[in-house]
Scaffold this active site. Structure first.
Site, PDB file in Angstrom:
ATOM      1  N   LEU A   8       5.996  55.166 -14.914  1.00 23.35           N
ATOM      2  CA  LEU A   8       5.259  55.134 -13.769  1.00 23.35           C
ATOM      3  C   LEU A   8       6.117  55.275 -12.454  1.00 23.35           C
ATOM      4  O   LEU A   8       6.994  54.349 -12.114  1.00 23.35           O
ATOM      5  CB  LEU A   8       4.277  53.880 -13.885  1.00 23.35           C
ATOM      6  CG  LEU A   8       3.100  53.928 -14.561  1.00 23.35           C
ATOM      7  CD1 LEU A   8       2.366  52.348 -14.712  1.00 23.35           C
ATOM      8  CD2 LEU A   8       2.175  54.743 -14.161  1.00 23.35           C
ATOM      9  N   ASP A   9       5.658  55.892 -11.516  1.00 23.77           N
ATOM     10  CA  ASP A   9       6.524  55.909 -10.336  1.00 23.77           C
ATOM     11  C   ASP A   9       6.297  54.868  -9.372  1.00 23.77           C
ATOM     12  O   ASP A   9       5.374  53.985  -9.603  1.00 23.77           O
ATOM     13  CB  ASP A   9       6.316  57.518  -9.639  1.00 23.77           C
ATOM     14  CG  ASP A   9       5.070  57.696  -9.203  1.00 23.77           C
ATOM     15  OD1 ASP A   9       4.374  56.659  -8.794  1.00 23.77           O
ATOM     16  OD2 ASP A   9       4.696  58.679  -8.842  1.00 23.77           O
ATOM     17  N   LEU A  10       6.951  54.967  -8.073  1.00 23.60           N
ATOM     18  CA  LEU A  10       7.071  53.521  -7.429  1.00 23.60           C
ATOM     19  C   LEU A  10       5.929  53.450  -6.782  1.00 23.60           C
ATOM     20  O   LEU A  10       5.317  52.317  -6.624  1.00 23.60           O
ATOM     21  CB  LEU A  10       8.283  53.850  -6.232  1.00 23.60           C
ATOM     22  CG  LEU A  10       8.485  52.502  -5.209  1.00 23.60           C
ATOM     23  CD1 LEU A  10       8.966  51.653  -6.022  1.00 23.60           C
ATOM     24  CD2 LEU A  10       9.286  53.105  -4.325  1.00 23.60           C
ATOM     25  N   SER A  26       2.684  54.107  -8.029  1.00 25.74           N
ATOM     26  CA  SER A  26       1.695  53.996  -8.782  1.00 25.74           C
ATOM     27  C   SER A  26       1.621  52.553  -9.457  1.00 25.74           C
ATOM     28  O   SER A  26       2.749  51.866  -9.556  1.00 25.74           O
ATOM     29  CB  SER A  26       1.785  54.998 -10.147  1.00 25.74           C
ATOM     30  OG  SER A  26       2.048  56.391  -9.522  1.00 25.74           O
TER      31      SER A  26
END
Length: 367
Positions: free
Chosen positions: A134-136, A138
């Site tokens: 999961l990116d920053l 999300s």
């Protein structure tokens, strides 16, 4: 007995000290072995998969390292094994009738080489891996694996399971990175957008991706196998493919804001933001993504995810135990898929080449 609590040897005979030493050593060895077995048992209880809830604004690597650090701290704070004892003959001097007399005293001393302050903590690292990232920006379900759980992570990855997201958007503006925090590049009107028009665009998106899913599955659509896989919900790509949306619907519409539920695979969170952007373009407007939250990753749902206050040994052990049966059942269900993939890897790769030559990949909206 003397002041040291030992036995003074005067005639070369040790009396019963040898038997006492053997009994004491056996008891200490049993205690130490018991503590080692307990430590190993605790570590074995962590082997497997569990899900945590990743808040927005925290990098997944930092979250993984935080969980690992907390586990190591708890494991090392458990009762330490009893130190081994060694029997030593210590000289003692006394004044006798003929001057100073030397005698040997039997004493038990700890083996300092095994002391925690000498050899350091028993656990210094855990083999911990993370599943789909999961990116920053999300939030949502992030699956972690410990020990042999890393192998299970790879097997689930090759199963190409779908994931679910709730994606929020807002009409009326566009940014460089498709998020509401990016640099603003334009503003547009959105009064003409209705729920009916939005749902028509969503239907076009889903239809386009469904065709891509059938193509990348590599199965004859007229066969009985295709029918059975589709009826059981197992129709998925055999290999890595472009992002595919298997289901999408609007669950909230209050212009300029709206919210989508999306089932997909091989996606990134940035790709989902781009989908929101392109929906705005298809509706003769613009849109930005304000929120991306993963609510399911394969067999793990948001109800299974441990929140920050539950990132501790007991809760993680319970989560690993609870997931073992689900993971085992899913891997057995998809065992045929792993066999086929392995068979193609050892072949000439003609199937993969043929499939890639006829697949152009889905587009976010219709042709």
């Amino acid at each position: 007995m003397n002041s040291r609590g030992g036995v003074t040897l005067t005639n070369g005979r040790g009396g019963g000290w040898g038997r006492i030493r053997a009994d004491a050593s056996r008891i200490e060895r049993n205690q130490a072995d018991g503590m080692v077995r307990l430590s190993r048992s605790l570590y074995q209880s962590l082997n497997g998969l569990f899900a945590v809830y990743k808040p927005p604004g925290i990098h997944w690597k930092r979250l993984r390292d935080t969980v690992e650090t907390k586990l190591l701290k708890e494991l090392n704070s458990l009762e330490q094994p009893v130190l081994w004892q060694q029997v030593r003959f210590l000289p003692s001097f006394t004044e006798g009738e003929y001057g100073n007399e030397t005698s040997l005293t039997v004493a038990q001393l700890p083996v300092l080489a095994d002391h925690p302050q000498v050899k350091g903590p028993a656990f210094v690292a855990l083999k911990m891996g993370a599943g789909h990232r999961l990116d920053l920006q999300s939030s949502g379900v992030l699956v972690l694996g410990v020990g042999n759980g890393n192998q299970q992570l790879a097997q689930l990855y090759n199963s190409h399971l779908t994931k679910e997201y709730t994606v929020k958007g807002s009409f009326g503006k566009a940014t460089e990175d498709f998020s509401d925090t990016g640099r603003l590049i334009e503003r547009t009107t959105y009064d003409h957008i209705t729920l009916d028009r939005l749902e028509r665009i969503i239907a076009v998106i889903q239809g386009s991706h469904q065709r891509a899913l059938l193509t990348y599955s590599g199965i004859d659509l007229k066969s009985q196998e295709a029918y059975e896989l589709a009826s059981r919900g197992l129709l998925r790509p055999m290999h890595k493919s472009p992002p595919i949306i298997t289901a999408i619907r609007c669950v909230h519409f209050s212009p300029p804001n709206f919210m989508l539920e999306i089932q997909c695979l091989h996606e990134t969170q940035q790709y989902l933001r781009k989908v929101v952007h392109e929906i705005g373009l298809e509706l003769k407007s613009s849109a930005v993504c304000t929120h991306v939250r993963r609510t399911r990753d394969g067999i793990f749902t948001v109800e299974d995810a441990l929140i920050r206050t539950q990132w501790e040994l007991q809760s993680i052990q319970a989560a690993v135990r609870a997931s073992r049966s689900k993971v085992k059942a899913k891997l057995q269900e998809d065992s045929w898929r792993h066999t086929d993939i392995a068979g193609e890897d050892m072949s000439t790769g003609v199937k993969a080449q043929e499939r890639s030559s006829r697949c152009s990949g889905p587009t976010p909206v219709g042709d």
